[in-house]
Scaffold this active site. Structure first.
Site, PDB file in Angstrom:
ATOM      1  CB  THR A  86       0.904   1.694   8.828  1.00 26.46           C
ATOM      2  OG1 THR A  86      -0.103   1.145   7.943  1.00 26.46           O
ATOM      3  CG2 THR A  86       0.991   3.179   8.605  1.00 26.46           C
ATOM      4  CG  LEU A 153      -5.700   0.042  -3.915  1.00 30.92           C
ATOM      5  CD1 LEU A 153      -4.937  -1.249  -3.824  1.00 30.92           C
ATOM      6  CD2 LEU A 153      -4.987   0.989  -4.859  1.00 30.92           C
ATOM      7  CE  LYS A 206      -7.899   0.232   4.509  1.00 30.09           C
ATOM      8  NZ  LYS A 206      -8.291  -0.395   3.272  1.00 30.09           N
ATOM      9  CG  ASN A 210      -9.201  -3.388   5.745  1.00 28.88           C
ATOM     10  OD1 ASN A 210      -9.947  -3.431   4.774  1.00 28.88           O
ATOM     11  ND2 ASN A 210      -7.938  -3.032   5.657  1.00 28.88           N
ATOM     12  CB  CYS A 262      -4.958  -4.899   4.497  1.00 29.55           C
ATOM     13  SG  CYS A 262      -4.097  -3.802   3.361  1.00 29.55           S
ATOM     14  NE  ARG A 329       3.055  -6.637   1.813  1.00 30.60           N
ATOM     15  CZ  ARG A 329       2.821  -5.343   1.602  1.00 30.60           C
ATOM     16  NH1 ARG A 329       3.384  -4.431   2.371  1.00 30.60           N
ATOM     17  NH2 ARG A 329       2.036  -4.968   0.620  1.00 30.60           N
TER      18      ARG A 329
HETATM   19  P1  NAD Z   1       4.389  -0.978   0.645  1.00 32.15           P
HETATM   20  O1  NAD Z   1       5.264  -1.499   1.711  1.00 32.15           O
HETATM   21  O2  NAD Z   1       4.106  -1.803  -0.562  1.00 32.15           O
HETATM   22  O3  NAD Z   1       4.966   0.424   0.118  1.00 32.15           O
HETATM   23  C1  NAD Z   1       5.400   1.445   0.954  1.00 32.15           C
HETATM   24  C2  NAD Z   1       6.510   2.208   0.251  1.00 32.15           C
HETATM   25  O4  NAD Z   1       6.813   3.378   1.002  1.00 32.15           O
HETATM   26  C3  NAD Z   1       7.822   1.445   0.128  1.00 32.15           C
HETATM   27  O5  NAD Z   1       8.221   1.407  -1.231  1.00 32.15           O
HETATM   28  C4  NAD Z   1       8.814   2.231   0.980  1.00 32.15           C
HETATM   29  O6  NAD Z   1      10.141   2.212   0.470  1.00 32.15           O
HETATM   30  C5  NAD Z   1       8.212   3.629   0.910  1.00 32.15           C
HETATM   31  N1  NAD Z   1       8.604   4.533   2.013  1.00 32.15           N
HETATM   32  C6  NAD Z   1       8.553   4.298   3.342  1.00 32.15           C
HETATM   33  N2  NAD Z   1       8.935   5.404   4.024  1.00 32.15           N
HETATM   34  C7  NAD Z   1       9.238   6.354   3.104  1.00 32.15           C
HETATM   35  C8  NAD Z   1       9.677   7.704   3.177  1.00 32.15           C
HETATM   36  N3  NAD Z   1       9.867   8.310   4.349  1.00 32.15           N
HETATM   37  N4  NAD Z   1       9.899   8.361   2.036  1.00 32.15           N
HETATM   38  C9  NAD Z   1       9.683   7.773   0.847  1.00 32.15           C
HETATM   39  N5  NAD Z   1       9.255   6.501   0.704  1.00 32.15           N
HETATM   40  C10 NAD Z   1       9.021   5.810   1.821  1.00 32.15           C
HETATM   41  O7  NAD Z   1       3.027  -0.596   1.370  1.00 32.15           O
HETATM   42  P2  NAD Z   1       1.549  -0.657   0.750  1.00 32.15           P
HETATM   43  O8  NAD Z   1       1.053  -2.063   0.682  1.00 32.15           O
HETATM   44  O9  NAD Z   1       1.491   0.189  -0.471  1.00 32.15           O
HETATM   45  O10 NAD Z   1       0.714   0.050   1.919  1.00 32.15           O
HETATM   46  C11 NAD Z   1       0.831   1.417   2.184  1.00 32.15           C
HETATM   47  C12 NAD Z   1      -0.253   1.824   3.163  1.00 32.15           C
HETATM   48  O11 NAD Z   1      -1.529   1.668   2.545  1.00 32.15           O
HETATM   49  C13 NAD Z   1      -0.303   0.977   4.431  1.00 32.15           C
HETATM   50  O12 NAD Z   1      -0.667   1.783   5.516  1.00 32.15           O
HETATM   51  C14 NAD Z   1      -1.398  -0.025   4.137  1.00 32.15           C
HETATM   52  O13 NAD Z   1      -2.023  -0.495   5.309  1.00 32.15           O
HETATM   53  C15 NAD Z   1      -2.364   0.812   3.330  1.00 32.15           C
HETATM   54  N6  NAD Z   1      -3.191   0.042   2.404  1.00 32.15           N
HETATM   55  C16 NAD Z   1      -2.672  -0.994   1.703  1.00 32.15           C
HETATM   56  C17 NAD Z   1      -3.464  -1.685   0.813  1.00 32.15           C
HETATM   57  C18 NAD Z   1      -2.908  -2.856   0.033  1.00 32.15           C
HETATM   58  O14 NAD Z   1      -3.697  -3.545  -0.612  1.00 32.15           O
HETATM   59  N7  NAD Z   1      -1.614  -3.108   0.045  1.00 32.15           N
HETATM   60  C19 NAD Z   1      -4.793  -1.305   0.604  1.00 32.15           C
HETATM   61  C20 NAD Z   1      -5.289  -0.220   1.313  1.00 32.15           C
HETATM   62  C21 NAD Z   1      -4.481   0.455   2.216  1.00 32.15           C
END
Ligand code: NAD
Length: 437
Positions: A86, A153, A206, A210, A262, A329
């Site tokens: 997102t 996490l 959430k 953060n 985040c 990032r």
């Molecule tokens: P990321 O960018 O690492 O991974 C997202 C994945 O989703 C990518 O591999 C992308 O190819 C895939 N994707 C996107 N659209 C898709 C679809 N329609 N079908 C299939 N696959 C699809 O993102 P992330 O860091 O894992 O974060 C994911 C969410 O979790 C975000 O909203 C983030 O804010 C939240 N979050 C992240 C963390 C963190 O530490 N990174 C912690 C808590 C919450």
């Protein structure tokens, strides 16, 4: 339970692997085919301590599999978890919902039998309703409930945090979904508190969490500036302050500003939602502005330290937004390096895991080395920007005769200041006044 997980990033993959380790049948779906091919071979596409071993084990025992087909991943699943990105909208900075909306729309047609759709992506309040509407519109006969399951996490500790969550928040009022999720989280009930709240409260928790942590970092950074001016020591101050159990020790380390995928995006998204709702979140606004200013101030300090030198060379230790991850990032190091490049400074950098991701952002505008000592060769200033553990036992005597100017700026408090001074370095850090008593 048969579980489909959409998105195999920093959240989706550890979640999928963890649930497989608990004995569930997990299918992870990602639209990036190359990622899926990699994962099928037991290789992960980013660095996360301990994750690859666990992945391999669960591939071998057949508990986890990977696909780029939404149909294959969702059909027959009891639970579908959305864990897609997102990212911030480039102009408004609100959370860009295109990945969540497309995932919800794509999955709808493949639902069969009662399915829980759990959203783990960090999303604006009310997104649960949007997902519900998108699915119902695409597949009016689908039998499903949408719940919010925010993820807490920490990158670098994702495996540990999956098995030892501080808390599990489940946003739903639906009894049928609650019963199934209670069963899913049964293995955690001894060590973590599990609470059920309204879906919108869960989505808000959430962001509120953060934003609070970002604010705490901003607060200690401002206190560090104060300590510098009044000749106090921020580390002593933070220790004393943190001893109050209402405050706690964590997130009281001064540095070059918060970053990562985040905190910056979530504070902005919360601020945007507040504006939409005609609410002033003054602390969040100050935190966002203060953090931007923080990075600029650090850049200015670096530039001023080498302004008397012709064609100075700056050695950077650390590119990722924190130690233990390869994620660059919104890393403060990236923003600071952009500023230094604008000032036409030569930069050489080392990072234990983040060079590939930094290269994707900075290209070849800086030089990368794969050794934490050779980075200092002929440098005029060594700057620590990330608190990697491996920098803590850095032997400064190794670089003493290699640098052109023996000058160190440690923004993460990883070096021993007294030892650096003893070795003849000109040493600066954050939050410690010049006068020693
Ligand atoms: P990321 O960018 O690492 O991974 C997202 C994945 O989703 C990518 O591999 C992308 O190819 C895939 N994707 C996107 N659209 C898709 C679809 N329609 N079908 C299939 N696959 C699809 O993102 P992330 O860091 O894992 O974060 C994911 C969410 O979790 C975000 O909203 C983030 O804010 C939240 N979050 C992240 C963390 C963190 O530490 N990174 C912690 C808590 C919450």
């Amino acid at each position: 339970m048969k579980i489909g997980i959409i998105g195999t990033g920093y959240v989706g993959l550890p979640t999928g692997v963890g649930l497989a380790e608990l004995g569930h049948k997990v299918i992870c779906i990602d639209r990036e085919i190359s990622k899926i091919e990699y994962l099928k071979k037991g290789k992960i596409t980013f660095f996360e301590n301990g994750l690859e071993e666990l992945l391999k084990r669960n591939l071998e025992n057949g508990n986890i599999s990977f696909t780029s087909s939404m149909k294959e991943g969702v059909s027959g699943a009891d639970l579908v978890i959305i864990a897609v990105g997102t990212p911030p909208h480039p102009v408004t900075k609100e959370a860009d919902m295109k990945f969540v909306h497309s995932a919800a729309t794509e999955l709808a047609q493949y639902l069969d039998g009662y399915t829980i759709i759990a959203n783990k992506s960090t999303v604006p309040v009310g997104t649960g309703d949007d997902i519900e509407n998108l699915i119902a519109k695409r597949n009016p006969l689908a039998d499903f409930d949408v719940v919010s399951l925010p993820e807490f996490l920490r990158e670098g500790f994702a495996v540990h945090d999956f098995f030892n969550p501080d808390r599990i928040i489940i946003g739903t009022n639906c009894e049928r979904a609650k019963d199934i999720l209670k069963e899913l989280y049964d293995p955690f009930k001894e060590k973590s508190e599990i609470i059920f709240v309204k879906r919108r409260s869960s989505e808000t928790i959430k962001y509120a969490s953060n934003a609070f942590l970002a604010m705490k970092i901003h607060y200690i950074n401002e206190m560090a500036d104060f300590c510098e001016k009044v000749n106090a020591n921020i580390y002593e101050v933070a220790k004393g302050v943190g001893m109050d159990s209402r405050i706690g020790h964590r997130f009281l380390n001064p540095g070059p500003g918060y970053g990562g995928s985040c905190f910056p995006k979530d504070t902005h998204a919360l601020h945007f939602m507040a504006k939409q709702n005609e609410i002033e979140l003054t602390l969040i606004e100050a935190t966002i502005k203060g953090n931007e200013k923080r990075k600029k101030e650090i850049s200015k300090k670096i530039i001023s330290k080498v302004k008397h030198i012709k064609d100075p060379k700056i050695a950077i230790l650390g590119l990722t937004f924190k130690g233990g991850t390869d994620d660059c990032r919104e890393s403060p190091a990236m923003d600071i390096i952009y500023d230094l490049l604008d000032s036409k400074l030569n930069i050489v950098a080392y990072d234990p895991k983040g060079i590939k991701n930094a290269q994707n952002l900075l290209g070849e505008r800086i030089t990368y080395v794969d050794d934490k000592y050779s980075v200092a060769d002929n440098a005029d200033l060594l700057v620590v920007l990330t608190e990697w553990d491996e920098f803590k036992d850095y032997d400064l005597s190794n670089i003493k005769n290699k640098m052109r100017w023996k000058n160190i700026f440690d923004t993460r408090n990883v070096f021993d200041r007294k030892e650096a001074i003893r070795l003849g370095f000109s040493f600066s850090c954050l939050g410690i006044g010049d006068i020693d008593e």
